[in-house]
Design an enzyme around this catalytic site. Structure first.
Site, PDB file in Angstrom:
ATOM      1  N   PHE A 141       0.861  -1.195   0.000  1.00  0.00           N
ATOM      2  CA  PHE A 141       0.000   0.000   0.000  1.00  0.00           C
ATOM      3  C   PHE A 141       0.890   1.236   0.000  1.00  0.00           C
ATOM      4  O   PHE A 141       1.654   1.461   0.936  1.00  0.00           O
ATOM      5  CB  PHE A 141      -0.961   0.062   1.188  1.00  0.00           C
ATOM      6  CG  PHE A 141      -1.862   1.268   1.075  1.00  0.00           C
ATOM      7  CD1 PHE A 141      -3.012   1.229   0.298  1.00  0.00           C
ATOM      8  CD2 PHE A 141      -1.520   2.475   1.675  1.00  0.00           C
ATOM      9  CE1 PHE A 141      -3.815   2.352   0.126  1.00  0.00           C
ATOM     10  CE2 PHE A 141      -2.319   3.613   1.518  1.00  0.00           C
ATOM     11  CZ  PHE A 141      -3.478   3.542   0.753  1.00  0.00           C
ATOM     12  N   ASP A 226       9.202   3.103   2.160  1.00  0.00           N
ATOM     13  CA  ASP A 226       8.006   3.892   2.460  1.00  0.00           C
ATOM     14  C   ASP A 226       7.727   3.750   3.954  1.00  0.00           C
ATOM     15  O   ASP A 226       7.168   2.752   4.404  1.00  0.00           O
ATOM     16  CB  ASP A 226       6.831   3.388   1.619  1.00  0.00           C
ATOM     17  CG  ASP A 226       5.551   4.179   1.892  1.00  0.00           C
ATOM     18  OD1 ASP A 226       5.495   4.905   2.909  1.00  0.00           O
ATOM     19  OD2 ASP A 226       4.592   4.049   1.100  1.00  0.00           O
ATOM     20  N   LYS A 255       2.096  11.353   7.228  1.00  0.00           N
ATOM     21  CA  LYS A 255       1.230  11.061   8.382  1.00  0.00           C
ATOM     22  C   LYS A 255       1.664  11.789   9.656  1.00  0.00           C
ATOM     23  O   LYS A 255       1.371  12.963   9.803  1.00  0.00           O
ATOM     24  CB  LYS A 255       1.104   9.549   8.555  1.00  0.00           C
ATOM     25  CG  LYS A 255       0.321   8.927   7.388  1.00  0.00           C
ATOM     26  CD  LYS A 255      -0.226   7.546   7.687  1.00  0.00           C
ATOM     27  CE  LYS A 255      -1.259   7.163   6.636  1.00  0.00           C
ATOM     28  NZ  LYS A 255      -0.872   6.074   5.765  1.00  0.00           N
TER      29      LYS A 255
HETATM   30  C1  LIG Z   1      -1.061   6.123   4.282  1.00  0.00           C
HETATM   31  C2  LIG Z   1       0.059   5.600   3.466  1.00  0.00           C
HETATM   32  C3  LIG Z   1       0.405   6.193   2.232  1.00  0.00           C
HETATM   33  C4  LIG Z   1      -0.412   7.303   1.583  1.00  0.00           C
HETATM   34  O1  LIG Z   1      -0.517   8.445   2.344  1.00  0.00           O
HETATM   35  P1  LIG Z   1      -1.709   9.496   2.029  1.00  0.00           P
HETATM   36  O2  LIG Z   1      -1.388  10.661   2.915  1.00  0.00           O
HETATM   37  O3  LIG Z   1      -2.983   8.824   2.380  1.00  0.00           O
HETATM   38  O4  LIG Z   1      -1.608   9.823   0.578  1.00  0.00           O
HETATM   39  C5  LIG Z   1       1.513   5.693   1.568  1.00  0.00           C
HETATM   40  N1  LIG Z   1       2.221   4.676   2.067  1.00  0.00           N
HETATM   41  C6  LIG Z   1       1.913   4.085   3.238  1.00  0.00           C
HETATM   42  C7  LIG Z   1       2.771   2.977   3.738  1.00  0.00           C
HETATM   43  C8  LIG Z   1       0.813   4.512   3.967  1.00  0.00           C
HETATM   44  O5  LIG Z   1       0.487   3.899   5.108  1.00  0.00           O
END
Ligand SMILES: *Cc1c(COP(=O)(O)O)cnc(C)c1O
Length: 399
Positions: A141, A226, A255
């Site tokens: 994700f 990520d 985040k």
């Molecule tokens: C939440 C998330 C994203 C995307 O972030 P948004 O602010 O919702 O665009 C990307 N990678 C990971 C691992 C995430 O948990």
């Protein structure tokens, strides 16, 4: 109809139904707690997918936001502002990064990294134009943009949104041999989550990332981690890569970078990769704005100064121990690192959502993921007593 029923009905009528939230309408938050419009209190065990690691409405972040909002909010990057340099300096000192590029959402940070490594591939590595490949993992994700869903393996996330962006090669997560076999001369990068969050808190086998790091170095492949969900204390370390004893070439954070006050994300990199971006080649009107920078600076400061990362390590171990002590014939697996945890239920249990609903009735908010898994990720300021309470409510619900 009471207030919450009215609000839910309006949302149903006017909003796109791209989410299926639990029917709890929240109006206030403080620390680990949130309150609904009927005055009921809940322990938040989702933390807005780890965006509110610092706890809801942290007073110091709030004060920084209010102060900055009254002074200067947005200049665009056409001009400079007096907050960005400090954010760079503080992030670089904290993470050891050489270059930083600020964006807003997590998906934008992912897109930025993809653009930068492709360009790096052509200009520095010498990959033929248009041939760059990026290795990604199954069940990943990384966000919701078209390029990102192009390499999702989740049918809900991907189906119906083509034509898809090419240039991605998918391998199973946790399988270093498959990763090695996927590398070729056109591979510019690997994009991986240290722990797969949305997939259900999937922790790779020990040694996996050591091998990935070796393979990336040996083949001149940029390792992009990520850490948008795993980073900033969630797993009991500033970055989850520290558990693996490795360093990414490019790290994505978002985040909790704002403590939940504002969308702030960043690409952290060595000099080489972000060095390829020249004026006019990438940008964002809001990226690096003074309000975002002031909020992010304070969000990072409280994370470190208030010992939240250490607390995540200690309370994570304690919480996990509590969850593992629950006797239940519907639990298939309990796993986690720091305060990033999951309870995977047996398929016969009939799905995790009904248990999340039952937990909500007991005053604990958690989110099901991929049918059978209850994900638990409270704010990093959670106390021992609050963990005890949560474990006992979970026990009553699933045993
Ligand atoms: C939440 C998330 C994203 C995307 O972030 P948004 O602010 O919702 O665009 C990307 N990678 C990971 C691992 C995430 O948990």
């Amino acid at each position: 109809m009471n207030t919450s029923e009215k609000l839910i009905a309006t949302e149903q009528r006017l909003g796109a139904h791209n989410y299926k939230p639990l029917d709890v309408v929240l109006t206030r938050g403080e620390g680990v707690y949130v309150w609904d419009t009927d005055g009921n209190r809940y322990l938040d065990c989702l933390s807005a997918y780890s965006a509110v690691n610092q706890g809801h409405c942290h007073p110091k972040i709030l004060a920084a936001m209010v102060e900055q909002a009254g002074r200067l909010t947005l200049t665009s990057r056409a001009f400079r502002n007096d907050q960005l340099a400090y954010l760079y300096e503080e992030l670089a000192a904290l993470t050891g990064s050489h270059k930083i590029l600020p964006m807003n959402s997590g998906a934008e940070a992912v897109e930025t990294a993809i653009k930068a490594v492709r360009k790096w591939g052509y200009e520095v590595k010498g990959v033929p134009e248009g041939k760059a490949e990026i290795i990604v993992c199954a069940d990943n994700f990384h966000g919701r943009t078209l390029s990102i869903v192009s390499f999702s393996t989740d049918p809900d996330a991907r189906t119906g949104f083509g034509p898809y962006t090419p240039g991605f090669r998918t391998v199973p997560f946790g399988d270093a041999e498959a990763f090695e076999a996927a590398i070729n001369g056109n591979t510019v990068a690997a994009l991986i989550e240290p722990i797969q969050g949305e997939a259900g808190v999937i922790i790779p086998p020990a040694g996996y990332f050591t091998r990935i790091r070796e393979l990336c170095t040996a083949n001149n492949v940029t390792l992009i981690l990520d850490e948008i969900q795993t980073g900033l204390g969630r797993t009991g370390k500033l970055l989850a890569e520290e558990h693996e004893g490795i360093e990414a070439d490019v790290t994505l954070i978002g985040k909790a970078l704002s403590g939940g006050f504002y969308p702030v994300s960043a690409v952290l990199s060595n000099s080489e990769v972000l060095g390829v971006l020249k004026p006019g080649q990438h940008g964002s009107t809001f990226g690096g704005n003074p309000l975002a920078c002031a909020v992010a600076r304070t969000a990072l400061k409280v994370l470190v100064e208030e010992g939240m990362i250490e607390n995540a390590a200690v309370m994570g171990d304690y919480f996990l121990e509590g969850l593992r002590s629950i006797r239940s014939n519907i639990v298939r697996d309990v796993r986690g690192r720091g305060l990033m945890m999951a309870i995977e239920l047996e398929p016969e249990a009939g799905g995790a959502r009904q248990y999340c609903h039952a937990l909500k009735e007991r005053g604990l908010l958690a989110k099901d993921t991929h049918d059978h898994t209850i994900r638990l990720a409270p704010p990093l300021v959670i106390s021992r007593q609050q963990v005890d309470w949560a474990v006992s409510e979970i026990e009553k619900t699933i045993s």
